[in-house]
Design a protein around this motif. Structure first.
Motif, mmCIF file in Angstrom:
data_model
loop_
_atom_site.group_PDB
_atom_site.id
_atom_site.type_symbol
_atom_site.label_atom_id
_atom_site.label_comp_id
_atom_site.label_asym_id
_atom_site.label_seq_id
_atom_site.Cartn_x
_atom_site.Cartn_y
_atom_site.Cartn_z
ATOM 1 N N THR A 229 0.844 -1.185 0.000
ATOM 2 C CA THR A 229 0.000 0.000 0.000
ATOM 3 C C THR A 229 0.884 1.241 0.000
ATOM 4 O OG1 THR A 229 -1.933 1.015 1.031
ATOM 5 C CG2 THR A 229 -0.226 0.190 2.533
ATOM 6 N N LEU A 230 0.279 2.373 -0.050
ATOM 7 C CA LEU A 230 0.993 3.637 0.047
ATOM 8 C C LEU A 230 0.838 4.129 1.476
ATOM 9 C CD1 LEU A 230 -0.411 5.158 -3.247
ATOM 10 C CD2 LEU A 230 1.921 4.380 -2.888
ATOM 11 N N ALA A 231 1.891 3.992 2.271
ATOM 12 C CA ALA A 231 1.846 4.454 3.657
ATOM 13 C C ALA A 231 1.819 5.979 3.650
ATOM 14 C CB ALA A 231 3.054 3.931 4.423
ATOM 15 N N SER A 232 0.884 6.574 4.385
ATOM 16 C CA SER A 232 0.667 8.019 4.343
ATOM 17 C C SER A 232 1.106 8.702 5.641
ATOM 18 C CB SER A 232 -0.804 8.313 4.060
ATOM 19 O OG SER A 232 -1.650 7.506 4.849
ATOM 20 N N PHE A 233 1.696 9.898 5.486
ATOM 21 C CA PHE A 233 2.237 10.638 6.623
ATOM 22 C C PHE A 233 2.024 12.137 6.433
ATOM 23 C CE2 PHE A 233 4.530 6.713 6.154
ATOM 24 C CZ PHE A 233 4.536 6.210 7.447
ATOM 25 N N ALA A 234 1.862 12.839 7.547
ATOM 26 C CA ALA A 234 1.659 14.289 7.498
ATOM 27 C C ALA A 234 2.941 15.033 7.147
ATOM 28 C CB ALA A 234 1.114 14.797 8.829
ATOM 29 N N THR A 235 4.097 14.459 7.492
ATOM 30 C CA THR A 235 5.364 15.147 7.216
ATOM 31 C C THR A 235 6.303 14.261 6.404
ATOM 32 O OG1 THR A 235 6.472 14.352 9.224
ATOM 33 C CG2 THR A 235 5.182 16.413 9.407
ATOM 34 N N GLU A 236 7.157 14.914 5.652
ATOM 35 C CA GLU A 236 8.142 14.182 4.861
ATOM 36 C C GLU A 236 9.131 13.462 5.776
ATOM 37 O OE1 GLU A 236 11.170 14.823 1.076
ATOM 38 O OE2 GLU A 236 10.215 16.586 1.991
ATOM 39 N N SER A 237 9.476 14.073 6.911
ATOM 40 C CA SER A 237 10.428 13.429 7.819
ATOM 41 C C SER A 237 9.852 12.136 8.397
ATOM 42 C CB SER A 237 10.862 14.385 8.933
ATOM 43 O OG SER A 237 9.771 14.742 9.746
ATOM 44 N N ALA A 238 8.554 12.116 8.729
ATOM 45 C CA ALA A 238 7.925 10.882 9.219
ATOM 46 C C ALA A 238 7.920 9.815 8.126
ATOM 47 C CB ALA A 238 6.509 11.158 9.704
ATOM 48 N N ALA A 239 7.681 10.219 6.891
ATOM 49 C CA ALA A 239 7.702 9.275 5.766
ATOM 50 C C ALA A 239 9.113 8.711 5.577
ATOM 51 C CB ALA A 239 7.219 9.955 4.492
ATOM 52 N N ARG A 240 10.112 9.556 5.706
ATOM 53 C CA ARG A 240 11.501 9.096 5.545
ATOM 54 C C ARG A 240 11.901 8.144 6.680
ATOM 55 N NH1 ARG A 240 13.446 10.653 1.183
ATOM 56 N NH2 ARG A 240 12.915 12.629 0.211
ATOM 57 N N ASP A 241 11.448 8.416 7.897
ATOM 58 C CA ASP A 241 11.730 7.512 9.020
ATOM 59 C C ASP A 241 11.115 6.138 8.761
ATOM 60 O OD1 ASP A 241 13.099 9.527 10.318
ATOM 61 O OD2 ASP A 241 11.439 10.013 11.692
ATOM 62 N N PHE A 242 9.881 6.111 8.265
ATOM 63 C CA PHE A 242 9.199 4.861 7.932
ATOM 64 C C PHE A 242 9.959 4.140 6.822
ATOM 65 C CE2 PHE A 242 6.103 2.438 5.458
ATOM 66 C CZ PHE A 242 5.390 1.755 6.435
ATOM 67 N N MET A 243 10.382 4.878 5.803
ATOM 68 C CA MET A 243 11.116 4.302 4.673
ATOM 69 C C MET A 243 12.427 3.659 5.146
ATOM 70 S SD MET A 243 12.838 6.214 1.416
ATOM 71 C CE MET A 243 14.112 6.852 2.468
ATOM 72 N N LYS A 244 13.104 4.300 6.092
ATOM 73 C CA LYS A 244 14.363 3.738 6.602
ATOM 74 C C LYS A 244 14.136 2.386 7.270
ATOM 75 C CE LYS A 244 16.553 8.200 7.271
ATOM 76 N NZ LYS A 244 16.861 9.254 8.255
ATOM 77 N N GLU A 245 12.985 2.239 7.936
ATOM 78 C CA GLU A 245 12.701 0.985 8.635
ATOM 79 C C GLU A 245 12.098 -0.088 7.727
ATOM 80 O OE1 GLU A 245 10.371 -0.642 12.603
ATOM 81 O OE2 GLU A 245 10.567 1.515 12.283
ATOM 82 N N TYR A 246 11.228 0.309 6.800
ATOM 83 C CA TYR A 246 10.474 -0.666 5.999
ATOM 84 C C TYR A 246 10.773 -0.633 4.498
ATOM 85 C CZ TYR A 246 7.803 -1.040 10.287
ATOM 86 O OH TYR A 246 7.434 -1.225 11.597
ATOM 87 N N GLY A 247 11.655 0.235 4.077
ATOM 88 C CA GLY A 247 11.991 0.332 2.655
ATOM 89 C C GLY A 247 10.980 1.152 1.878
ATOM 90 N N GLY A 248 11.185 1.241 0.581
ATOM 91 C CA GLY A 248 10.266 1.960 -0.292
ATOM 92 C C GLY A 248 10.820 3.278 -0.782
ATOM 93 N N GLU A 249 9.929 4.105 -1.265
ATOM 94 C CA GLU A 249 10.279 5.389 -1.878
ATOM 95 C C GLU A 249 9.295 6.441 -1.390
ATOM 96 O OE1 GLU A 249 10.198 7.224 -6.440
ATOM 97 O OE2 GLU A 249 9.412 5.210 -6.061
ATOM 98 N N VAL A 250 9.786 7.609 -0.977
ATOM 99 C CA VAL A 250 8.932 8.694 -0.497
ATOM 100 C C VAL A 250 8.450 9.518 -1.691
ATOM 101 C CG1 VAL A 250 8.825 10.812 0.890
ATOM 102 C CG2 VAL A 250 10.076 8.814 1.742
ATOM 103 N N LEU A 251 7.135 9.765 -1.704
ATOM 104 C CA LEU A 251 6.516 10.520 -2.797
ATOM 105 C C LEU A 251 5.545 11.563 -2.241
ATOM 106 C CD1 LEU A 251 5.480 7.420 -4.910
ATOM 107 C CD2 LEU A 251 7.323 9.005 -5.494
ATOM 108 N N ALA A 252 5.421 12.669 -2.951
ATOM 109 C CA ALA A 252 4.372 13.644 -2.655
ATOM 110 C C ALA A 252 3.117 13.218 -3.413
ATOM 111 C CB ALA A 252 4.800 15.041 -3.106
#
Length: 178
Positions: free
Chosen positions: A133-156
């Motif tokens: 799925t597309l994990a959703s976050f209010a901030t880019e930093s929270a999305a990047r923290d999630f990406m570091k733990e679970y992989g993937g790519e951060v997108l707007a």
């Protein structure tokens, strides 16, 4: 000359009141509707699955003109609907869960945020109702923290395409625990 000036004064006041009324109507019309609680029996607008039976972020769309609420079991399904040609350019109100503020297994609707302002992680190891799925976050930093733990790519929001949604769905696990 004085009587002429007095006759224009009421007309000028009426015009000022008219302009003030118009601006208030514009502000009211521009307000977006609040998110709607996802009830235990609500079904996904795209796939028909019961939304609350699955983990991960959910989505909802409130249509612009009719104010109809469409709820989705995953952000992936919400984007699949929104990216259809008949929906992509409309100014619907969209909400998704801020996964930095709620539990993955059972997202809380108090964490719903504006989907167009959110950041997403595509291709992570975390699964939602429709598999990846597309994990959703209010901030880019929270999305990047999630990406570091679970992989993937951060997108707007604006960067998400149908290609981000074309991951395989694990059909064998979809209806487990039903």
């Amino acid at each position: 000359m004085k009587p002429v000036r007095l006759t224009f004064l009421p007309a000028l006041l009426m015009f000022a009141v008219f302009l003030a009324g118009c601006s208030a109507e514009t502000e009211t019309a521009a307000e977006k509707p609040a998110p709607v609680h996802i009830e235990s029996g609500d079904e996904c607008h795209v796939c028909g699955m019961v939304i609350t039976r699955f983990p991960g972020p959910k989505g909802e769309v409130i249509t612009e003109k009719e104010q109809v609420v469409r709820k989705f079991c995953s952000t992936k399904d919400m984007f699949a609907w929104m990216l259809q040609p008949e929906n992509v350019n409309r100014k619907h109100t969209l909400y998704v869960h801020d996964m930095s503020q709620t539990e993955w297994d059972s997202p809380d609707d108090t964490a719903l945020i504006d989907a167009r302002e959110a950041f997403y992680v595509a291709g992570s190891k975390r699964k939602g109702a429709m598999g990846q799925t597309l994990a959703s976050f209010a901030t880019e930093s929270a999305a990047r923290d999630f990406m570091k733990e679970y992989g993937g790519e951060v997108l707007a929001y604006k960067d998400i395409t149908l290609e981000h949604l074309s991951t395989e769905m694990p059909m064998g696990d979809m209806h487990k625990d039903m």
